[in-house]
Motif scaffolding. Structure first.
Motif, PDB file in Angstrom:
ATOM      1  N   LYS A  33     -12.493 -13.925 -12.877  1.00 38.43           N
ATOM      2  CA  LYS A  33     -13.646 -13.300 -12.215  1.00 38.43           C
ATOM      3  C   LYS A  33     -14.116 -14.149 -11.038  1.00 38.43           C
ATOM      4  O   LYS A  33     -14.336 -13.665  -9.935  1.00 38.43           O
ATOM      5  CB  LYS A  33     -14.771 -13.106 -13.224  1.00 38.43           C
ATOM      6  CG  LYS A  33     -15.897 -12.306 -12.632  1.00 38.43           C
ATOM      7  CD  LYS A  33     -16.930 -11.917 -13.630  1.00 38.43           C
ATOM      8  CE  LYS A  33     -18.058 -11.180 -12.924  1.00 38.43           C
ATOM      9  NZ  LYS A  33     -19.228 -11.033 -13.765  1.00 38.43           N
ATOM     10  N   THR A  34     -14.249 -15.441 -11.316  1.00 41.60           N
ATOM     11  CA  THR A  34     -14.686 -16.365 -10.275  1.00 41.60           C
ATOM     12  C   THR A  34     -13.721 -16.334  -9.099  1.00 41.60           C
ATOM     13  O   THR A  34     -14.125 -16.277  -7.938  1.00 41.60           O
ATOM     14  CB  THR A  34     -14.734 -17.787 -10.853  1.00 41.60           C
ATOM     15  OG1 THR A  34     -15.403 -17.724 -12.102  1.00 41.60           O
ATOM     16  CG2 THR A  34     -15.464 -18.722  -9.947  1.00 41.60           C
ATOM     17  N   ILE A  37     -14.024 -13.171  -7.030  1.00 40.51           N
ATOM     18  CA  ILE A  37     -15.197 -13.182  -6.151  1.00 40.51           C
ATOM     19  C   ILE A  37     -14.963 -14.112  -4.968  1.00 40.51           C
ATOM     20  O   ILE A  37     -15.241 -13.773  -3.825  1.00 40.51           O
ATOM     21  CB  ILE A  37     -16.448 -13.591  -6.950  1.00 40.51           C
ATOM     22  CG1 ILE A  37     -16.809 -12.482  -7.943  1.00 40.51           C
ATOM     23  CG2 ILE A  37     -17.624 -13.856  -6.025  1.00 40.51           C
ATOM     24  CD1 ILE A  37     -18.004 -12.776  -8.794  1.00 40.51           C
ATOM     25  N   LEU A  38     -14.402 -15.288  -5.264  1.00 38.56           N
ATOM     26  CA  LEU A  38     -14.144 -16.239  -4.182  1.00 38.56           C
ATOM     27  C   LEU A  38     -13.183 -15.636  -3.164  1.00 38.56           C
ATOM     28  O   LEU A  38     -13.414 -15.687  -1.962  1.00 38.56           O
ATOM     29  CB  LEU A  38     -13.562 -17.533  -4.755  1.00 38.56           C
ATOM     30  CG  LEU A  38     -13.317 -18.638  -3.734  1.00 38.56           C
ATOM     31  CD1 LEU A  38     -14.626 -19.295  -3.350  1.00 38.56           C
ATOM     32  CD2 LEU A  38     -12.354 -19.683  -4.254  1.00 38.56           C
ATOM     33  N   ARG A  40     -12.538 -12.519  -2.491  1.00 40.04           N
ATOM     34  CA  ARG A  40     -13.143 -11.452  -1.700  1.00 40.04           C
ATOM     35  C   ARG A  40     -14.187 -11.999  -0.736  1.00 40.04           C
ATOM     36  O   ARG A  40     -14.296 -11.544   0.398  1.00 40.04           O
ATOM     37  CB  ARG A  40     -13.774 -10.405  -2.611  1.00 40.04           C
ATOM     38  CG  ARG A  40     -12.743  -9.575  -3.346  1.00 40.04           C
ATOM     39  CD  ARG A  40     -13.410  -8.434  -4.080  1.00 40.04           C
ATOM     40  NE  ARG A  40     -14.157  -8.875  -5.239  1.00 40.04           N
ATOM     41  CZ  ARG A  40     -13.615  -9.099  -6.431  1.00 40.04           C
ATOM     42  NH1 ARG A  40     -12.331  -8.934  -6.598  1.00 40.04           N
ATOM     43  NH2 ARG A  40     -14.357  -9.496  -7.437  1.00 40.04           N
ATOM     44  N   ALA A  41     -14.925 -13.004  -1.196  1.00 41.29           N
ATOM     45  CA  ALA A  41     -15.975 -13.551  -0.335  1.00 41.29           C
ATOM     46  C   ALA A  41     -15.379 -14.250   0.878  1.00 41.29           C
ATOM     47  O   ALA A  41     -15.933 -14.198   1.960  1.00 41.29           O
ATOM     48  CB  ALA A  41     -16.838 -14.531  -1.120  1.00 41.29           C
ATOM     49  N   LEU A  42     -14.239 -14.883   0.695  1.00 42.50           N
ATOM     50  CA  LEU A  42     -13.646 -15.590   1.816  1.00 42.50           C
ATOM     51  C   LEU A  42     -12.847 -14.649   2.705  1.00 42.50           C
ATOM     52  O   LEU A  42     -12.085 -15.094   3.547  1.00 42.50           O
ATOM     53  CB  LEU A  42     -12.747 -16.729   1.319  1.00 42.50           C
ATOM     54  CG  LEU A  42     -13.429 -17.803   0.477  1.00 42.50           C
ATOM     55  CD1 LEU A  42     -12.517 -18.998   0.298  1.00 42.50           C
ATOM     56  CD2 LEU A  42     -14.739 -18.250   1.097  1.00 42.50           C
ATOM     57  N   GLY A  46     -10.883  -6.459  -0.722  1.00 39.47           N
ATOM     58  CA  GLY A  46     -11.511  -6.099  -1.984  1.00 39.47           C
ATOM     59  C   GLY A  46     -10.677  -5.140  -2.810  1.00 39.47           C
ATOM     60  O   GLY A  46     -10.909  -4.968  -3.999  1.00 39.47           O
ATOM     61  N   PHE A 105      -8.543 -22.497  -7.121  1.00 37.78           N
ATOM     62  CA  PHE A 105      -9.489 -22.163  -6.052  1.00 37.78           C
ATOM     63  C   PHE A 105      -8.835 -22.293  -4.692  1.00 37.78           C
ATOM     64  O   PHE A 105      -9.035 -21.472  -3.807  1.00 37.78           O
ATOM     65  CB  PHE A 105     -10.734 -23.057  -6.132  1.00 37.78           C
ATOM     66  CG  PHE A 105     -11.611 -22.723  -7.296  1.00 37.78           C
ATOM     67  CD1 PHE A 105     -12.115 -21.438  -7.453  1.00 37.78           C
ATOM     68  CD2 PHE A 105     -11.946 -23.678  -8.242  1.00 37.78           C
ATOM     69  CE1 PHE A 105     -12.924 -21.113  -8.521  1.00 37.78           C
ATOM     70  CE2 PHE A 105     -12.749 -23.364  -9.320  1.00 37.78           C
ATOM     71  CZ  PHE A 105     -13.233 -22.081  -9.455  1.00 37.78           C
ATOM     72  N   ARG A 135     -12.277 -22.978   8.581  1.00 37.03           N
ATOM     73  CA  ARG A 135     -13.323 -21.999   8.287  1.00 37.03           C
ATOM     74  C   ARG A 135     -14.194 -22.448   7.128  1.00 37.03           C
ATOM     75  O   ARG A 135     -15.371 -22.150   7.074  1.00 37.03           O
ATOM     76  CB  ARG A 135     -12.683 -20.639   7.963  1.00 37.03           C
ATOM     77  CG  ARG A 135     -12.238 -19.903   9.219  1.00 37.03           C
ATOM     78  CD  ARG A 135     -11.357 -18.730   8.892  1.00 37.03           C
ATOM     79  NE  ARG A 135     -11.992 -17.757   8.011  1.00 37.03           N
ATOM     80  CZ  ARG A 135     -11.344 -17.052   7.100  1.00 37.03           C
ATOM     81  NH1 ARG A 135     -10.049 -17.235   6.936  1.00 37.03           N
ATOM     82  NH2 ARG A 135     -11.968 -16.173   6.356  1.00 37.03           N
ATOM     83  N   TYR A 136     -13.604 -23.118   6.196  1.00 34.95           N
ATOM     84  CA  TYR A 136     -14.388 -23.530   5.023  1.00 34.95           C
ATOM     85  C   TYR A 136     -14.285 -25.033   4.853  1.00 34.95           C
ATOM     86  O   TYR A 136     -13.480 -25.524   4.054  1.00 34.95           O
ATOM     87  CB  TYR A 136     -13.911 -22.774   3.783  1.00 34.95           C
ATOM     88  CG  TYR A 136     -14.036 -21.315   4.019  1.00 34.95           C
ATOM     89  CD1 TYR A 136     -15.299 -20.719   4.044  1.00 34.95           C
ATOM     90  CD2 TYR A 136     -12.927 -20.532   4.304  1.00 34.95           C
ATOM     91  CE1 TYR A 136     -15.446 -19.382   4.338  1.00 34.95           C
ATOM     92  CE2 TYR A 136     -13.074 -19.190   4.598  1.00 34.95           C
ATOM     93  CZ  TYR A 136     -14.331 -18.619   4.605  1.00 34.95           C
ATOM     94  OH  TYR A 136     -14.489 -17.295   4.910  1.00 34.95           O
ATOM     95  N   MET A 139     -13.755 -26.991   1.662  1.00 36.25           N
ATOM     96  CA  MET A 139     -12.501 -27.037   0.922  1.00 36.25           C
ATOM     97  C   MET A 139     -11.760 -28.357   1.167  1.00 36.25           C
ATOM     98  O   MET A 139     -10.790 -28.663   0.485  1.00 36.25           O
ATOM     99  CB  MET A 139     -11.606 -25.871   1.358  1.00 36.25           C
ATOM    100  CG  MET A 139     -11.975 -24.551   0.715  1.00 36.25           C
ATOM    101  SD  MET A 139     -11.470 -24.577  -1.005  1.00 36.25           S
ATOM    102  CE  MET A 139     -12.227 -23.102  -1.634  1.00 36.25           C
ATOM    103  N   ARG A 230     -10.136  -2.796 -10.555  1.00 39.31           N
ATOM    104  CA  ARG A 230      -9.645  -2.988  -9.200  1.00 39.31           C
ATOM    105  C   ARG A 230      -8.302  -2.319  -9.034  1.00 39.31           C
ATOM    106  O   ARG A 230      -7.997  -1.730  -8.040  1.00 39.31           O
ATOM    107  CB  ARG A 230      -9.513  -4.477  -8.925  1.00 39.31           C
ATOM    108  CG  ARG A 230     -10.655  -5.005  -8.097  1.00 39.31           C
ATOM    109  CD  ARG A 230     -10.621  -6.494  -8.125  1.00 39.31           C
ATOM    110  NE  ARG A 230     -11.329  -7.015  -9.252  1.00 39.31           N
ATOM    111  CZ  ARG A 230     -10.979  -8.107  -9.892  1.00 39.31           C
ATOM    112  NH1 ARG A 230      -9.917  -8.774  -9.535  1.00 39.31           N
ATOM    113  NH2 ARG A 230     -11.689  -8.526 -10.899  1.00 39.31           N
ATOM    114  N   ARG A 233      -8.515   1.184  -8.152  1.00 37.91           N
ATOM    115  CA  ARG A 233      -8.865   1.457  -6.769  1.00 37.91           C
ATOM    116  C   ARG A 233      -7.647   1.321  -5.877  1.00 37.91           C
ATOM    117  O   ARG A 233      -7.368   2.134  -5.033  1.00 37.91           O
ATOM    118  CB  ARG A 233      -9.950   0.481  -6.309  1.00 37.91           C
ATOM    119  CG  ARG A 233     -10.334   0.721  -4.881  1.00 37.91           C
ATOM    120  CD  ARG A 233     -11.270  -0.347  -4.425  1.00 37.91           C
ATOM    121  NE  ARG A 233     -12.616  -0.070  -4.846  1.00 37.91           N
ATOM    122  CZ  ARG A 233     -13.645  -0.750  -4.400  1.00 37.91           C
ATOM    123  NH1 ARG A 233     -13.470  -1.739  -3.543  1.00 37.91           N
ATOM    124  NH2 ARG A 233     -14.848  -0.471  -4.789  1.00 37.91           N
TER     125      ARG A 233
END
Lengths: 610, 273
Positions: A33-34, A37-38, A40-42, A46, A105, A135-136, A139, A230, A233
């Protein structure tokens, strides 16, 4: 003996050659799950699923022990294709658990930057690494830790052949300083795999399924499980591939259909009641008959499940309902027979635990919908004196008028809503189809019924639950799950649990019968909520236009009687025919069937809002 | 009359103009609407600057603004006014809408879909060419002066299954859609609003956009510009940046601990440990 020794040797040498750390392993299932989310957020898409990557051969030079042990030929690397982000099922490359976690991650972040461009492996990964770090910036620390740990595990260039040593040095440099290396010298072996990078040549999905990853696929079930929503979809948007993806399931269905297939139902088109009964009696035999030859095309398959006699208790028989014939524009009186049934073997049960949370939330929401307790003024009897009324009374009496001393009290009452709702669920055989890998339509309907009853029992609105299916016009099987007069109880839940798909969808007759039941309700507002998964249809002429017109006629009557009909469907093609049946505001198509259980109570709330 | 904030008339001009960066041509549209007596409907997600825009426009046009935050118990009476009991019997007290009509002010109904359905009764005659406000209780019929303007807003994504605006009401407004500003603009807004340095602002905006990508999928609501301003304010005040993001961006958006920890990973990735 030989075998025993062999086995011991294998165990010993495998352990010696082992370069993994199972005690520090991190599973994808813990983090999915984590990571999702990571990812998709980065910036990851989706629509992608999160899936486990199968192990692939890396063709790199192995250590002596590993070669002897025959191990370490494969490695799980991450990659991303147009369907899914694929990550190793377990990462146990590093001795510390935190590093293995970090690697997950890192891979998710790395993959989120991938655009699906075709470019050489080395350049791509260097570019991705550079971009991710730019960008991050957060990291960077993680990457440095991973890099340090990984470099210490890579083969030492000093102990390799010159060509391989050059390659190894280049990779080391590319890792330490992404973007610095533009070319990889050829060597006899492929370089030692880089788990910090994406897969050099990700296998195509179809291959992953067929050759290398057979055992992984079996164990991957768990992870796919978690992302089924997902995956659904993804399947919807990528139609042709989705078909391919579902192949295993379809085959299964085809096999099971094969057992029931080729039923000879000669009496099919006959409208004669007696013959229909006869045919029904012979059904059991036909159901199990197998025949290698194909049957005439005019005969249809009947995929019916156990015969009615053995599963459900018959409550009332012989109620006859009319049916509308649109061609002749006449109402055919006493055309359908309704049989009200109740599951006989339903055991009282608790709400399934997986629904507890949602049910609790919905109950809280619905409690707020419930009208507050109100002081009613001017009551003939009540707990308090209505001072206003008393003052008026006292003044009038004081001024010499003769008035009666009645209606002078206040009373606290719950302002119950005068509302009855009948929920009618389609239990035809089409609900046996799968909405995704793990849920059939019937499961979704069952969950919907649970949550709907939980919600409504919180409001105090009167409601009833029925299901229907039909086998031509005799009989329409009307399953009573909860009548208006029953309380919602463990027994009701048992009956909800017991619903099962079967037969066809003679919607018009079901609506007429529900109409009758609602007619007996004294409530001011009456709501008929129809939960369906497709068009009206049945084996006889109740198909296409005939069924739609009959249903429309029935709905029309319902509306004329002052009952509000509303249809909730998960049929994506519902927009074609539902406006005709229910009017443009009288239905809703739920695109994702999994959302039905949660949405249905909310819809009810909207429908019944003042 | 609870839960209602009536902002003091902001009659002071230019120097008191609130900070606002236009996203598109909304300023122009609003001015046209004001000049031609058209009511305006503003829709957009929470915290994207709807209320700020109204205050800015009101200051720009030099009109007082009456803001009513609508809630589900807000009825027509709360807008129009009611009789109150005083020393010498009852007297009439204007509600914010009535006062705005009398003064020729801007009346702003925030989250208008939350209000009870009977409010439409008073809004309809005000929003068509009649522009009147009948006060049933006192028998008065107020004619709105040309300066009066009705502005309503709502958040289309918010509980839209349960609540929606009636089409007949919606059709009486000229409508403008707000969204979160483009990244560069949002950076400027952050810098302008909180005074934070440009680089941190950029990181915060990038983080917010990363989290906005999760809307509907993992989060119910997107991280708003307002929350970003909060985070920036905390950071500028010397609060540790990662913790500031937790307090201002992560915890307000989700109650689910797993989602929160995933969001913290995004924060770490964007801001560094």
């Amino acid at each position: 003996m030989e075998e025993k020794v062999g086995e011991l040797w294998h165990r010993l040498i495998t352990r010696l050659a082992q370069d993994r750390y199972p005690q520090a392993a991190v599973c994808l299932t813990e983090l999915d799950k984590t990571l999702g989310i990571l990812f998709r957020a980065l910036g990851g898409d989706g629509g992608l699923r999160l899936e486990t990557a199968g192990a692939t051969h890396h063709h790199a030079r192995r250590g002596l022990l590993q070669r002897i042990a025959g191990s370490a030929t494969k490695i799980e690397l991450a990659w991303r294709d147009e369907h899914a982000l694929r990550l190793p099922e377990v990462i146990d490359l590093f001795p510390q658990q935190s590093l293995n976690r970090d690697l997950y991650f890192w891979l998710a972040a790395l993959a989120s930057g991938e655009q699906g461009r075709v470019e050489p492996w080395l350049e791509k990964n260097q570019r991705l690494t550079r971009e991710t770090l730019r960008r991050y910036p957060g990291m960077a620390g993680r990457y440095q830790r991973l890099l340090k740990a990984h470099l210490s595990q890579r083969p030492d260039p000093a102990r390799l052949r010159p060509d391989e040593a050059a390659q190894e040095a280049a990779i080391r440099q590319a890792l330490a300083n992404p973007g610095a290396v533009s070319h990889l010298a050829p060597a006899r072996h492929a370089p030692w795999p880089v788990p910090l990078w994406l897969h050099p040549s990700p296998p195509w999905v179809s291959q992953a399924g067929s050759d290398s990853a057979e055992p992984e696929n079996a164990s991957a079930g768990e992870a796919q499980n978690l992302s089924h929503e997902r995956s659904r979809r993804g399947e919807r948007t990528e139609m042709p591939e989705a078909e391919r993806g579902l192949v295993t399931i379809r085959m299964e269905n085809i096999l099971s259909w094969g057992e029931f297939a080729k039923v000879d139902r000669g009496a099919e088109e006959n409208e004669d009641l007696d013959q229909a009964v006869e045919a029904a009696e012979q059904m059991e035999q036909f159901n199990v008959t197998r025949d290698g030859k194909s049957v005439a095309s005019k005969l249809r398959f009947d995929l019916d499940l156990p015969s009615d006699a053995c599963d459900d208790e018959v409550l009332s028989e012989g109620l006859l309902l009319p049916e509308w014939d649109w061609k002749r524009q006449v109402m055919q009186e006493a055309h359908c027979r309704v049989m009200t049934l109740q599951a006989a073997d339903a055991q009282p049960m608790e709400l399934p635990a997986r629904l507890n949370r949602t049910a609790k939330r919905l109950r809280a929401q619905f409690q707020q919908l419930m009208p507050a307790r109100l002081w009613r003024r001017g009551q003939a009897d009540g707990s308090e004196v209505d001072l206003d009324a008393y003052l008026r009374f006292a003044t009038e009496r004081g001024s010499g008028q003769l008035t009666n001393a009645d209606n002078l009290y206040l009373d606290l009452r719950t302002g119950a809503r005068d509302l009855s709702c009948l929920l009618l669920a389609d239990l035809s055989l089409s609900t046996d189809s799968w909405v995704d890998n793990h849920h059939r339509v019937i499961d979704v309907i069952r969950d919907s019924l649970y949550l709907f009853s939980e919600s409504l029992s919180a409001t105090g609105d009167r409601f009833a639950l029925y299901g229907f299916s039909s086998r031509k016009r005799n009989p329409l099987r009307f399953h009573q799950i909860k009548s208006f007069d029953e309380a919602y109880s463990a027994r009701t839940r048992g009956r909800i649990q017991a619903i099962k798909p079967g037969y066809y969808t003679r919607m018009g007759a079901a609506v007429r019968h529900a109409h009758r039941l609602l007619d007996r309700q004294p409530a001011q507002r009456r709501l008929l909520l129809l939960v369906s998964d497709g068009k009206p249809n049945d084996l006889d002429k109740y198909e296409g236009r005939y069924g739609v017109e009959d249903t429309r006629h029935a709905i029309h009557e319902v509306r004329k009687a002052g009952i509000q009909p509303f249809c909730v469907t998960i049929d994506e093609r519902g927009n074609d025919y539902l406006p005709y049946l229910f009017g443009s505001g009288g239905y809703v198509v739920i695109r994702k069937p999994q959302e039905l259980p949660r949405k249905l109570p909310l819809l009810y709330a909207r429908l019944t809002r003042e | 009359m609870m839960n209602k904030s009536v902002t003091a008339p902001a009659r002071e001009l230019d120097e008191a103009l609130p900070f606002y960066k236009p996203q598109a041509r909304e300023v122009e549209l609003f001015e046209y609407g004001y000049r031609h007596q058209l009511p305006v409907l503003i829709k957009g997600p929470t915290g994207c600057g709807k209320t700020r825009f109204i205050n800015y426009m009101a200051a720009r046009l030099g009109r007082p603004v009456y803001t009513v935050a609508c809630h589900d118990d807000l009825s027509a009476v709360d807008l129009v006014g009611r009789h109150l009991i005083g020393d010498s019997g009852t007297y009439w007290s204007d509600g914010p809408l009535t006062r705005a009509v009398r003064e020729g002010a801007i009346c702003y109904l925030d989250e208008v879909v939350e209000a009870r359905k009977d409010t439409t009764v008073v809004l309809h005659p005000l929003t068509d060419d009649r522009r009147i406000l009948p006060l049933e209780r006192t028998g008065e019929i107020l004619k709105a002066p040309p300066e009066f303007m009705l502005v309503v807003s709502y958040n289309p994504g918010y509980q839209n299954l349960l609540k929606g605006m009636k089409p007949s009401t919606r059709q009486r407004f000229v409508a403008v859609r707000f969204d979160f500003p483009a990244p560069e603009l949002e950076c400027e807004i952050l810098v302008g609003e909180s005074g934070i340095d440009g680089e941190t602002a950029q990181r915060l905006v990038r983080l917010a956009n990363a989290m906005r990508a999760l809307k509907d999928h993992d989060l119910e609501e997107a991280a708003s510009t307002r929350l970003l301003v909060y985070a920036a304010t905390l950071i500028l005040g010397g609060y540790e940046p990662v913790e500031a993001c937790r307090a201002a961006l992560v915890e307000p958006l989700t109650d689910d601990t797993e989602t929160a920890s995933a969001l913290m990973e995004v924060v770490h990735a964007s801001l560094g440990r």
